[in-house]
Design a protein around this motif. Structure first.
Motif, PDB file in Angstrom:
ATOM      1  N   ALA A 212       0.822  -1.207   0.000  1.00 16.71           N
ATOM      2  CA  ALA A 212       0.000   0.000   0.000  1.00 16.71           C
ATOM      3  C   ALA A 212       0.862   1.267   0.000  1.00 16.71           C
ATOM      4  O   ALA A 212       0.494   2.266  -0.626  1.00 16.71           O
ATOM      5  N   SER A 213       1.987   1.214   0.693  1.00 16.71           N
ATOM      6  CA  SER A 213       2.824   2.410   0.785  1.00 16.71           C
ATOM      7  C   SER A 213       3.551   2.711  -0.519  1.00 16.71           C
ATOM      8  O   SER A 213       3.893   3.866  -0.787  1.00 16.71           O
ATOM      9  N   GLN A 214       3.800   1.697  -1.349  1.00 20.25           N
ATOM     10  CA  GLN A 214       4.502   1.935  -2.614  1.00 20.25           C
ATOM     11  C   GLN A 214       3.702   2.862  -3.523  1.00 20.25           C
ATOM     12  O   GLN A 214       4.266   3.759  -4.163  1.00 20.25           O
ATOM     13  N   THR A 215       2.382   2.661  -3.585  1.00 18.89           N
ATOM     14  CA  THR A 215       1.548   3.534  -4.402  1.00 18.89           C
ATOM     15  C   THR A 215       1.552   4.960  -3.866  1.00 18.89           C
ATOM     16  O   THR A 215       1.711   5.930  -4.618  1.00 18.89           O
ATOM     17  N   LYS A 216       1.396   5.097  -2.550  1.00 20.02           N
ATOM     18  CA  LYS A 216       1.382   6.424  -1.932  1.00 20.02           C
ATOM     19  C   LYS A 216       2.730   7.125  -2.089  1.00 20.02           C
ATOM     20  O   LYS A 216       2.783   8.341  -2.329  1.00 20.02           O
ATOM     21  N   TRP A 217       3.807   6.369  -1.939  1.00 24.06           N
ATOM     22  CA  TRP A 217       5.128   6.981  -2.059  1.00 24.06           C
ATOM     23  C   TRP A 217       5.386   7.436  -3.498  1.00 24.06           C
ATOM     24  O   TRP A 217       6.037   8.467  -3.730  1.00 24.06           O
ATOM     25  N   GLY A 218       4.880   6.677  -4.473  1.00 22.11           N
ATOM     26  CA  GLY A 218       4.994   7.096  -5.871  1.00 22.11           C
ATOM     27  C   GLY A 218       4.318   8.436  -6.109  1.00 22.11           C
ATOM     28  O   GLY A 218       4.834   9.292  -6.840  1.00 22.11           O
ATOM     29  N   GLU A 219       3.147   8.624  -5.489  1.00 17.60           N
ATOM     30  CA  GLU A 219       2.460   9.915  -5.601  1.00 17.60           C
ATOM     31  C   GLU A 219       3.257  11.027  -4.937  1.00 17.60           C
ATOM     32  O   GLU A 219       3.283  12.172  -5.411  1.00 17.60           O
ATOM     33  N   MET A 220       3.912  10.713  -3.810  1.00 17.32           N
ATOM     34  CA  MET A 220       4.740  11.703  -3.121  1.00 17.32           C
ATOM     35  C   MET A 220       5.916  12.142  -3.993  1.00 17.32           C
ATOM     36  O   MET A 220       6.245  13.330  -4.071  1.00 17.32           O
ATOM     37  N   VAL A 221       6.564  11.186  -4.661  1.00 19.21           N
ATOM     38  CA  VAL A 221       7.720  11.487  -5.500  1.00 19.21           C
ATOM     39  C   VAL A 221       7.306  12.375  -6.665  1.00 19.21           C
ATOM     40  O   VAL A 221       8.046  13.279  -7.077  1.00 19.21           O
ATOM     41  N   GLU A 222       6.120  12.132  -7.229  1.00 25.81           N
ATOM     42  CA  GLU A 222       5.643  12.949  -8.341  1.00 25.81           C
ATOM     43  C   GLU A 222       5.253  14.349  -7.901  1.00 25.81           C
ATOM     44  O   GLU A 222       5.421  15.319  -8.655  1.00 25.81           O
ATOM     45  N   ARG A 223       4.738  14.485  -6.681  1.00 24.19           N
ATOM     46  CA  ARG A 223       4.215  15.772  -6.221  1.00 24.19           C
ATOM     47  C   ARG A 223       5.292  16.658  -5.612  1.00 24.19           C
ATOM     48  O   ARG A 223       5.289  17.873  -5.805  1.00 24.19           O
ATOM     49  N   TYR A 224       6.236  16.064  -4.873  1.00 24.46           N
ATOM     50  CA  TYR A 224       7.224  16.845  -4.147  1.00 24.46           C
ATOM     51  C   TYR A 224       8.629  16.571  -4.692  1.00 24.46           C
ATOM     52  O   TYR A 224       8.868  15.569  -5.367  1.00 24.46           O
ATOM     53  N   TYR A 225       9.530  17.493  -4.368  1.00 26.76           N
ATOM     54  CA  TYR A 225      10.929  17.308  -4.724  1.00 26.76           C
ATOM     55  C   TYR A 225      11.559  16.418  -3.660  1.00 26.76           C
ATOM     56  O   TYR A 225      12.100  16.883  -2.661  1.00 26.76           O
ATOM     57  N   ILE A 226      11.463  15.114  -3.871  1.00 25.76           N
ATOM     58  CA  ILE A 226      11.898  14.150  -2.870  1.00 25.76           C
ATOM     59  C   ILE A 226      12.463  12.924  -3.573  1.00 25.76           C
ATOM     60  O   ILE A 226      11.990  12.521  -4.645  1.00 25.76           O
ATOM     61  N   GLU A 227      13.515  12.355  -3.003  1.00 24.87           N
ATOM     62  CA  GLU A 227      14.127  11.170  -3.586  1.00 24.87           C
ATOM     63  C   GLU A 227      13.343   9.915  -3.209  1.00 24.87           C
ATOM     64  O   GLU A 227      12.601   9.907  -2.226  1.00 24.87           O
ATOM     65  N   ILE A 251       8.330  -0.069   7.592  1.00 20.28           N
ATOM     66  CA  ILE A 251       7.264   0.906   7.416  1.00 20.28           C
ATOM     67  C   ILE A 251       5.945   0.316   7.905  1.00 20.28           C
ATOM     68  O   ILE A 251       5.703  -0.893   7.757  1.00 20.28           O
ATOM     69  N   THR A 252       5.112   1.170   8.504  1.00 19.87           N
ATOM     70  CA  THR A 252       3.845   0.699   9.040  1.00 19.87           C
ATOM     71  C   THR A 252       2.815   1.818   9.013  1.00 19.87           C
ATOM     72  O   THR A 252       3.157   2.982   8.781  1.00 19.87           O
ATOM     73  N   ASP A 253       1.578   1.458   9.232  1.00 17.88           N
ATOM     74  CA  ASP A 253       0.511   2.447   9.313  1.00 17.88           C
ATOM     75  C   ASP A 253       0.724   3.344  10.528  1.00 17.88           C
ATOM     76  O   ASP A 253       1.105   2.870  11.600  1.00 17.88           O
ATOM     77  N   TYR A 254       0.499   4.641  10.357  1.00 21.13           N
ATOM     78  CA  TYR A 254       0.796   5.584  11.440  1.00 21.13           C
ATOM     79  C   TYR A 254      -0.063   5.351  12.679  1.00 21.13           C
ATOM     80  O   TYR A 254       0.301   5.772  13.784  1.00 21.13           O
ATOM     81  N   LYS A 255      -1.193   4.661  12.537  1.00 16.39           N
ATOM     82  CA  LYS A 255      -2.055   4.391  13.678  1.00 16.39           C
ATOM     83  C   LYS A 255      -1.757   3.050  14.347  1.00 16.39           C
ATOM     84  O   LYS A 255      -2.319   2.747  15.389  1.00 16.39           O
ATOM     85  N   LEU A 256      -0.870   2.261  13.743  1.00 14.15           N
ATOM     86  CA  LEU A 256      -0.677   0.888  14.232  1.00 14.15           C
ATOM     87  C   LEU A 256       0.776   0.611  14.631  1.00 14.15           C
ATOM     88  O   LEU A 256       1.223  -0.538  14.580  1.00 14.15           O
ATOM     89  N   ARG A 257       1.509   1.635  15.033  1.00 18.11           N
ATOM     90  CA  ARG A 257       2.908   1.433  15.406  1.00 18.11           C
ATOM     91  C   ARG A 257       3.054   0.464  16.575  1.00 18.11           C
ATOM     92  O   ARG A 257       3.883  -0.441  16.554  1.00 18.11           O
ATOM     93  N   ARG A 258       2.237   0.642  17.598  1.00 19.85           N
ATOM     94  CA  ARG A 258       2.371  -0.173  18.810  1.00 19.85           C
ATOM     95  C   ARG A 258       2.037  -1.638  18.537  1.00 19.85           C
ATOM     96  O   ARG A 258       2.782  -2.539  18.930  1.00 19.85           O
ATOM     97  N   SER A 259       0.926  -1.886  17.861  1.00 14.06           N
ATOM     98  CA  SER A 259       0.523  -3.266  17.592  1.00 14.06           C
ATOM     99  C   SER A 259       1.477  -3.933  16.604  1.00 14.06           C
ATOM    100  O   SER A 259       1.767  -5.132  16.723  1.00 14.06           O
ATOM    101  N   THR A 260       1.997  -3.171  15.646  1.00 16.28           N
ATOM    102  CA  THR A 260       2.953  -3.744  14.691  1.00 16.28           C
ATOM    103  C   THR A 260       4.232  -4.171  15.398  1.00 16.28           C
ATOM    104  O   THR A 260       4.765  -5.259  15.164  1.00 16.28           O
TER     105      THR A 260
END
Length: 302
Positions: A212-227, A251-260
């Motif tokens: 799930a994070s790969q898709t979101k990170w791809g959008e981040m790379v396209e939108r922002y100046y980020i490696e 990497i994990t969901d920001y709401k599930l750090r403790r359980s992960t």
């Protein structure tokens, strides 16, 4: 009553001001009535919240238009001094309130954060549960409670703070965070096997997050100046005086750090115990050594 009518006839500015306040009061009452109707008749929580906020914003805009029309209509020249002094006094006295209202428009226009986002602002971390024209309401996290758990306190923060400092948003564009876990094993352990256990368990447990994070990170790379960044779990080995530390970064969901983190620890420990002693988890120990006995004999030379 007759004297009041005569006074208003000779004071058109005062009469207009009273009419302005009357209509402003009508709009405020209308906002309350419409918000109550929306709260009672709309079942969808998200749509109900947006409808209530929309009613509130439209009402305040109408009040602002009324004030604008009142002070721009008629002969401004006669009241320019009064208006100037009044405006300066209001601006100085209510500068924090004005900043808060401006901040609310800025929050919605720029989408700094929205209800449901997890943010940290002015040193306070929590989930946004409401945004009104003056305050942002947060369900606080942390303080005396460990990890990302609610403390139970509801905090109201002035919207003016969006202009005064950084805002950390955990969920706006990339709802995932990187976290780390240290696995400590003894020097006598099979380090390669330990590394394999850590990577295999983390890859299995975190496969959904990575995908799930790969898709979101791809959008981040396209939108922002980020490696680009590594999203798969990685392990770095560190040698210490007491043990070998395997640092797992994942990497994990920001709401599930403790359980992960709990699931990873439990799974890795379980597999380490099943390795027939090849991987032994380390712990801080204190070893006391016995002082050897010394046999001292004194020989007398006669």
């Amino acid at each position: 009553m007759q004297q009041l009518y005569e006074l208003l006839e000779h004071q058109p500015f005062l009469a207009g001001l009273l009419r302005l306040l009357f209509w402003a009061l009508i709009i405020i009452v209308g906002i309350r009535v419409l918000r109550n109707i929306a709260r009672n008749r709309i079942e969808n929580v998200s749509f109900r919240y947006k409808t209530q906020k929309g009613i509130e914003v439209i009402g305040y805009v109408l009040i602002a238009i009324l004030f604008l029309v009142f002070f721009t209509a008629g002969n401004i020249k006669d009241y320019s001094l009064i208006i100037g002094l009044f405006t300066a006094g209001i601006t100085f006295t209510l500068q924090e309130l004005i900043l808060s209202i401006a901040g609310s428009f800025y929050i919605f226009a720029v989408r700094v954060y929205t209800p449901g986002d997890r943010i940290e602002i002015n040193g306070i971390k929590g989930d946004v549960i409401d945004i009104d024209s003056i305050y942002t309401t947060i369900m606080e996290m942390g303080e005396w409670v460990s990890s990302d758990n609610y403390s139970g306190r509801i905090v109201k923060i002035s919207n003016a703070f969006v202009f005064k400092g950084p805002i950390k948003n955990y969920s706006m564009d990339f709802p995932f965070v990187w976290d780390e876990l240290n696995i400590l094993v003894t020097y006598g352990s099979d380090i390669e096997l330990a590394k394999k256990i850590v990577l295999d368990n983390s890859s299995e447990l975190l496969s959904d997050y990575v995908g799930a994070s790969q898709t979101k990170w791809g959008e981040m790379v396209e939108r922002y100046y980020i490696e680009n960044a590594t999203l798969e779990p990685t392990v770095a080995i560190t040698l210490t005086d007491n043990w070998v530390a395997l640092n797992l970064r994942y990497i994990t969901d920001y709401k599930l750090r403790r359980s992960t983190k709990h699931n990873l620890f439990y799974s890795i420990q379980k597999n380490a115990l099943q390795s027939d002693g090849k991987v032994v988890l380390a712990s801080a120990t204190l070893q006391l050594l016995k002082i050897p006995e010394v046999d001292v004999r004194i020989k007398n030379n006669v």
